[in-house]
Design an enzyme around this catalytic site. Structure first.
Site, PDB file in Angstrom:
ATOM      1  N   ASN A 170       0.866  -1.181   0.000  1.00 46.30           N
ATOM      2  CA  ASN A 170       0.000   0.000   0.000  1.00 46.30           C
ATOM      3  C   ASN A 170       0.903   1.231   0.000  1.00 46.30           C
ATOM      4  OD1 ASN A 170      -1.812   2.034   0.458  1.00 46.30           O
ATOM      5  ND2 ASN A 170      -2.450   1.329   2.489  1.00 46.30           N
ATOM      6  N   LYS A 223       0.084   4.230  -0.257  1.00 46.85           N
ATOM      7  CA  LYS A 223      -0.580   5.400   0.355  1.00 46.85           C
ATOM      8  C   LYS A 223      -0.376   6.627  -0.545  1.00 46.85           C
ATOM      9  CE  LYS A 223      -0.165   3.144   4.782  1.00 46.85           C
ATOM     10  NZ  LYS A 223      -0.112   3.221   6.230  1.00 46.85           N
ATOM     11  N   HIS A 277      -9.476   1.111   4.961  1.00 48.01           N
ATOM     12  CA  HIS A 277      -8.197   1.353   5.629  1.00 48.01           C
ATOM     13  C   HIS A 277      -8.416   2.270   6.836  1.00 48.01           C
ATOM     14  CE1 HIS A 277      -4.122   2.495   6.515  1.00 48.01           C
ATOM     15  NE2 HIS A 277      -3.757   1.410   5.862  1.00 48.01           N
ATOM     16  N   GLU A 313      -6.773   4.650   7.953  1.00 40.26           N
ATOM     17  CA  GLU A 313      -6.570   6.081   7.696  1.00 40.26           C
ATOM     18  C   GLU A 313      -7.840   6.707   7.127  1.00 40.26           C
ATOM     19  OE1 GLU A 313      -2.970   5.436   5.515  1.00 40.26           O
ATOM     20  OE2 GLU A 313      -2.011   4.873   7.406  1.00 40.26           O
ATOM     21  N   GLU A 322      -5.095  -4.858  10.655  1.00 37.09           N
ATOM     22  CA  GLU A 322      -4.081  -3.812  10.827  1.00 37.09           C
ATOM     23  C   GLU A 322      -4.379  -3.025  12.105  1.00 37.09           C
ATOM     24  OE1 GLU A 322      -2.168  -2.656   6.862  1.00 37.09           O
ATOM     25  OE2 GLU A 322      -4.025  -1.523   6.940  1.00 37.09           O
ATOM     26  N   GLY A 376       2.701   2.483  10.824  1.00 35.82           N
ATOM     27  CA  GLY A 376       3.625   3.604  10.669  1.00 35.82           C
ATOM     28  C   GLY A 376       4.355   3.985  11.931  1.00 35.82           C
ATOM     29  N   SER A 428       3.676  -1.824  10.452  1.00 33.29           N
ATOM     30  CA  SER A 428       5.132  -1.855  10.694  1.00 33.29           C
ATOM     31  C   SER A 428       5.778  -3.182  10.310  1.00 33.29           C
ATOM     32  CB  SER A 428       5.456  -1.484  12.143  1.00 33.29           C
ATOM     33  OG  SER A 428       5.076  -0.137  12.387  1.00 33.29           O
TER      34      SER A 428
HETATM   35  P1  13P Z   1       3.156   0.581   7.648  1.00 32.74           P
HETATM   36  O1  13P Z   1       3.681  -0.725   7.056  1.00 32.74           O
HETATM   37  O2  13P Z   1       3.837   1.781   7.120  1.00 32.74           O
HETATM   38  O3  13P Z   1       3.072   0.497   9.137  1.00 32.74           O
HETATM   39  O4  13P Z   1       1.620   0.693   7.116  1.00 32.74           O
HETATM   40  C1  13P Z   1       0.774  -0.384   7.208  1.00 32.74           C
HETATM   41  C2  13P Z   1      -0.470  -0.082   6.463  1.00 32.74           C
HETATM   42  O5  13P Z   1      -1.241   0.777   6.838  1.00 32.74           O
HETATM   43  C3  13P Z   1      -0.718  -0.841   5.225  1.00 32.74           C
HETATM   44  O6  13P Z   1      -2.005  -0.623   4.757  1.00 32.74           O
END
Ligand code: 13P
Length: 249
Positions: free
Chosen positions: A10, A12, A94, A96, A166, A172, A212
């Site tokens: 992803n 982002k 997601h 976010e 997740e 992150g 992560s």
């Molecule tokens: P990170 O791997 O940067 O922690 O993000 C995970 C994520 O949100 C994948 O959709």
């Protein structure tokens, strides 16, 4: 048939044409495990470019989709438009989008249904906040998020879903879930599939972990019986993504 290992990248809201082209070129040139299904999700503006550049063995995913077929929905992208661009997958729900864009469980469920009925596969993201985990509500939260989707999908439509667990506190942050924490939630999700959907859905649905994931922690996580792959954020932009794709060999 064992569940095929699945690794999603992803990206982002990262990258521009140049940098995304080199990420894809690196991936195309890499030795990747042929037994792992790899799906990359660039920002929507670059879906066409990435689909054009990526080796056909890599699937391409949108990061989001809308639940209505067309019309006056400024800024949204439809299922039909994604299909027209040869995009086979979309991420839905997601964290976010749930937290920053205020998407609720019902909206996520409607988008999941619209995507599947329009012919897309879905990476359905679920996961608890740190506050939920500290209040011992993790399993309640993920079950609630899944129940909303179960309310709108037929049993057969679960064959088009990959569930991405997740935990928000791990995204992150560099604070990955322990193998035990991931396995506990994944096993609960698999039991939920058996109880609420069907034994087939429980056996066949990939439940992947995100938050992560790195080239350092992926191998131990991949050994857990109910961890069927990863959804990778930050590390999917780096060469380390190839090590994560290959973590199951
Ligand atoms: P990170 O791997 O940067 O922690 O993000 C995970 C994520 O949100 C994948 O959709």
């Amino acid at each position: 048939m064992p569940r095929k290992f699945f690794v999603g990248g992803n990206f982002k809201m990262n990258g521009v044409a140049d940098s995304l082209s080199s990420i894809v070129a690196n991936l195309n040139a890499a030795q990747v495990d042929p037994n792992t299904e790899v799906v990359i999700a660039p920002p929507s503006l670059y879906l066409l470019l990435v689909r054009q550049l990526a080796d056909p063995k890599f699937a391409v995913s949108a990061q989001n989709v809308f639940d209505k077929p067309n019309g006056a929905f400024t800024g949204e992208v439809s299922v039909e438009q994604l299909r027209d661009a040869k995009i086979d997958w979309t991420i839905v729900g997601h964290s976010e989008r749930r937290t920053i864009l205020k998407e609720d469980d019902d909206f996520v469920a409607r988008k999941t249904k619209a995507a599947i009925e329009g012919g897309l596969n879905v990476i359905l993201c679920i996961g608890e906040s740190l506050e939920d985990r500290e209040a011992d509500k993790t399993l309640d939260v993920v079950t609630r998020q899944l129940n909303a989707v179960a309310g709108v999908l037929s049993k057969e439509q679960w064959a088009k879903v990959v569930i991405a667990y997740e935990p928000i506190w791990a995204i992150g942050t560099g604070k990955v879930a322990t193998t035990q924490q991931a396995q506990e939630v994944h096993a609960t999700i698999r039991k939920w599939l058996a109880d609420k959907i069907s034994p087939e859905a429980s056996d066949n649905t990939r439940v992947i972990y995100g938050g992560s994931v790195s080239e350092k922690n992926c191998r131990d996580l991949a050994k857990e019986p109910d961890v069927d792959g990863f959804l990778v954020g930050g590390a999917s932009l780096k060469p380390a993504f190839v090590d994560i794709i290959n973590s199951n060999i």
